[in-house]
Design a protein around this motif. Structure first.
Motif, mmCIF file in Angstrom:
data_model
loop_
_atom_site.group_PDB
_atom_site.id
_atom_site.type_symbol
_atom_site.label_atom_id
_atom_site.label_comp_id
_atom_site.label_asym_id
_atom_site.label_seq_id
_atom_site.Cartn_x
_atom_site.Cartn_y
_atom_site.Cartn_z
ATOM 1 N N GLY A 72 0.811 -1.206 0.000
ATOM 2 C CA GLY A 72 0.000 0.000 0.000
ATOM 3 C C GLY A 72 0.848 1.261 0.000
ATOM 4 N N GLN A 73 0.245 2.372 -0.374
ATOM 5 C CA GLN A 73 0.974 3.624 -0.536
ATOM 6 C C GLN A 73 1.621 4.101 0.762
ATOM 7 N N GLN A 74 1.045 3.728 1.908
ATOM 8 C CA GLN A 74 1.595 4.174 3.193
ATOM 9 C C GLN A 74 2.229 3.011 3.959
ATOM 10 N N SER A 75 2.913 2.162 3.216
ATOM 11 C CA SER A 75 3.511 0.970 3.826
ATOM 12 C C SER A 75 4.664 1.311 4.762
ATOM 13 N N MET A 76 5.230 2.517 4.672
ATOM 14 C CA MET A 76 6.305 2.876 5.595
ATOM 15 C C MET A 76 5.794 2.925 7.030
ATOM 16 N N ARG A 77 4.528 3.239 7.217
ATOM 17 C CA ARG A 77 3.949 3.250 8.561
ATOM 18 C C ARG A 77 3.247 1.934 8.891
ATOM 19 N N TYR A 78 2.394 1.479 7.971
ATOM 20 C CA TYR A 78 1.529 0.353 8.283
ATOM 21 C C TYR A 78 2.130 -0.995 7.892
ATOM 22 N N GLY A 79 3.080 -0.989 6.961
ATOM 23 C CA GLY A 79 3.685 -2.227 6.503
ATOM 24 C C GLY A 79 3.032 -2.746 5.236
ATOM 25 N N ARG A 80 3.777 -3.569 4.497
ATOM 26 C CA ARG A 80 3.205 -4.296 3.377
ATOM 27 C C ARG A 80 2.233 -5.342 3.918
ATOM 28 N N ILE A 81 1.573 -6.060 3.030
ATOM 29 C CA ILE A 81 0.605 -7.055 3.479
ATOM 30 C C ILE A 81 1.285 -8.142 4.316
ATOM 31 N N GLU A 82 2.582 -8.389 4.095
ATOM 32 C CA GLU A 82 3.296 -9.379 4.903
ATOM 33 C C GLU A 82 3.267 -9.033 6.386
ATOM 34 N N GLN A 83 3.360 -7.747 6.695
ATOM 35 C CA GLN A 83 3.341 -7.317 8.091
ATOM 36 C C GLN A 83 1.913 -7.237 8.652
ATOM 37 N N LEU A 84 0.931 -7.057 7.794
ATOM 38 C CA LEU A 84 -0.451 -6.910 8.239
ATOM 39 C C LEU A 84 -1.173 -8.241 8.372
ATOM 40 N N PHE A 85 -0.824 -9.207 7.559
ATOM 41 C CA PHE A 85 -1.492 -10.516 7.537
ATOM 42 C C PHE A 85 -1.047 -11.336 8.740
ATOM 43 N N ALA A 86 -1.989 -11.602 9.642
ATOM 44 C CA ALA A 86 -1.655 -12.310 10.884
ATOM 45 C C ALA A 86 -2.065 -13.771 10.870
ATOM 46 N N GLY A 87 -2.985 -14.158 10.013
ATOM 47 C CA GLY A 87 -3.472 -15.535 9.961
ATOM 48 C C GLY A 87 -4.811 -15.571 9.265
ATOM 49 N N GLY A 88 -5.502 -16.689 9.391
ATOM 50 C CA GLY A 88 -6.820 -16.766 8.782
ATOM 51 C C GLY A 88 -7.192 -18.159 8.347
ATOM 52 N N ARG A 89 -8.154 -18.234 7.454
ATOM 53 C CA ARG A 89 -8.723 -19.512 7.006
ATOM 54 C C ARG A 89 -8.562 -19.648 5.502
ATOM 55 N N ILE A 90 -8.118 -20.830 5.083
ATOM 56 C CA ILE A 90 -7.917 -21.127 3.669
ATOM 57 C C ILE A 90 -8.582 -22.457 3.361
ATOM 58 N N GLU A 91 -9.430 -22.470 2.345
ATOM 59 C CA GLU A 91 -10.064 -23.707 1.902
ATOM 60 C C GLU A 91 -9.238 -24.297 0.759
#
Length: 533
Positions: free
Chosen positions: A202-221
């Motif tokens: 994302g455009q503000q990844s310097m603060r929030y992080g790329r999706i690698e830093q945001l993705f904590a877990g979840g469900r996959i079928e």
């Protein structure tokens, strides 16, 4: 509002080119060549009967199949505009929850049906384009899975449906006082599951992080069953399953629910612009900011041609001239580079950071101009994809290409990409090419290049012209040691260049994992390339 069936966004939003912007492009490339658009009714007449058996969750009508048949790559655009889709999904499923996704996968496996996951339909790399196949093709849309499912405010973990688009994510979180902060250029339409599946930034990844830093877990079928990845702060318990599934583009399973790390809504957010007199000065300034870890939320550097083009396209002629005169008087003549900086956080943090920005800009030989241009950027930050419509109406095509390299190679790689595009735009033709650095790290930076070119006399010739430029630029990326994709994923369009990055052993290892989860190659075959024993 009705989503466009053959382009970006919805029918209610139209962003025509400013006369000064059109005149600028015409002066560079010549008069455009307008190609005829096919009407939806004509395309509907070409949709063949479905090969799928009936299923209560699967729509088989022609219009639904058309609207889910293509993404937003330039070949997708040409197919939609010409009406020559060639291949359509045989049906479109829209499950409402994970159990229905699992049911559909089991049904597809039993029937020998190819499955293509579909989020917001914003892929620019051919992720969701059906390929010719003897098997029936099912596009599985997650559009109905668009809700905030749970929020742990103490741990700041939110669970959302994978089909939730960017604006809905932020609206639902804001009601609880939180923000995710993932703002790709496709933010208006792209979805959380798609961001994970393509390793988005994302455009503000310097603060929030790329999706690698945001993705904590979840469900996959998956075709082997349901995989639940727990959300823990950190772990040393072997390979990280999140990393294994990120970027797999639906080849191993369908992401249905996503846990993300959220933050409290910031007290302050503003965007500031400075101009450096030349590229080398600007590059050294931004690199120092990043390597000294100045806590900006965003940092973007436009090269001279992008700076010039954005001022022409984004401002009235008198405004652009006035700004040029002002910056020239202050030591930034033609050839200047625009630097855009984001400040996000508490008011106390913002006061400190704005003062530090001004100090560093002056010390680096650049000119700080405040927030006026920053506000204009913020207002139009998701508008660039819409501009393809404006240029198309006047006979021009627009595409982008991105990579990432170490700082020591940034300038050389940028020039190599731009030159490759210019050299392969066709005899007697020119391309208008410009670049910005949009995501910066202590090690290096992404490089994001945009190019305009005049359409040829036919769709076929125009796509051939694009393919020559795209292939040459991708070859240049590989030769410079860059990644074939920093933020758009691999899909089918980038797949030929993936082996140069992963190497034979790496490709073999990825292939083994894909085969374990999908031994019959039913899930999005062709994305990430072809893998053989």
């Amino acid at each position: 509002m009705a989503r466009r069936w053959n382009g970006w966004g919805d029918e209610a939003h139209h962003f025509p080119l400013r006369p000064s912007g059109l005149a600028h492009v015409q002066s560079l490339l010549g008069e455009g060549r307008v190609l005829a658009d096919a009407p939806l009714s004509a395309v509907m007449a070409t949709v063949p009967p479905s090969r799928l058996p009936a299923h209560p969750l699967v729509a088989q009508d022609a219009e639904t199949r058309i609207r889910h048949a293509r993404g937003q790559s330039l070949p997708d655009w040409y197919a939609m505009r010409s009406g020559r889709f060639e291949v359509f999904p045989d049906g479109v499923a829209q499950p409402a929850h994970s159990d229905q996704v699992r049911e559909l996968l089991q049904w597809a496996q039993a029937q020998g049906v190819t499955v293509i996951p579909y989020g917001g339909g914003t892929s620019v790399a051919g992720h969701i384009t059906p390929q010719p196949s003897d098997r029936p093709i099912l596009t599985l849309s997650l559009a109905r899975m668009d809700k905030l499912l749970a929020l742990d405010p103490e741990s700041q973990i939110a669970r959302l449906g994978a089909g939730t688009p960017g604006p809905e994510i932020e609206r639902q979180l804001a009601e609880k006082g939180y923000v995710l902060g993932h703002f790709p250029q496709s933010f208006e339409l792209s979805t959380l599951g798609g961001w994970v599946a393509s390793r988005s930034s994302g455009q503000q990844s310097m603060r929030y992080g790329r999706i690698e830093q945001l993705f904590a877990g979840g469900r996959i079928e998956t075709l082997r069953g349901t995989l639940d990845i727990p959300s823990v702060p950190a772990s040393s318990a072997g390979p990280d399953l999140r990393e294994i599934f990120m970027g797999t583009e639906g080849r191993m399973g369908i992401i249905t629910e996503v846990d993300v790390r959220v933050q409290r809504l910031p007290e302050h957010e503003s965007f500031h612009v400075a101009f450096a007199p030349d590229w080398d000065t600007a590059l050294e300034l931004v690199r120092n900011m990043v390597q000294e870890k100045l806590p900006l939320s965003m940092l973007r550097l436009s090269n001279p041609e992008e700076t010039r083009t954005h001022l022409v396209l984004g401002a009235d002629a008198w405004q652009a001239k006035l700004l040029h005169r002002y910056t020239a008087l202050r030591g930034c003549p033609d050839g200047k580079c625009m630097i855009t900086m984001g400040v996000t956080g508490s008011r106390r943090h913002a006061r400190y950071l704005i003062g530090e920005i001004k100090r560093r800009v002056r010390a680096g030989g650049a000119l700080y101009t405040g927030t006026f241009m920053g506000k204009r950027w913020e207002h139009a930050r998701f508008r660039s994809p819409h501009l393809r419509h404006g240029f198309w109406e006047h006979g021009y095509s627009v595409d982008t290409l991105e990579t990432a390299v170490n700082w020591s190679k940034v300038t050389e790689t940028m020039h190599a990409i731009e030159q490759a595009i210019q050299r392969h735009c066709g005899d007697g033709e020119r391309a208008h090419v410009f670049t910005h650095l949009s995501h910066m790290y202590t090690q290096g930076s992404s490089i994001y290049t945009t190019y305009f070119f005049r359409n040829a006399d036919t769709y076929e010739a125009t796509q051939a012209r694009w393919q020559a430029m795209k292939s040459a630029a991708s070859d240049a990326v590989v030769q410079m040691g860059g990644t074939i994709s920093h933020q758009h994923g691999v899909g089918r369009d980038h797949a030929p260049w993936l082996p140069a990055e992963k190497g034979p052993l790496g490709m073999a290892a990825v292939g083994q994992v894909l085969r374990y989860f999908d031994q019959d190659e039913l899930l999005n075959k062709g994305c990430l390339g072809h893998f053989h024993d």
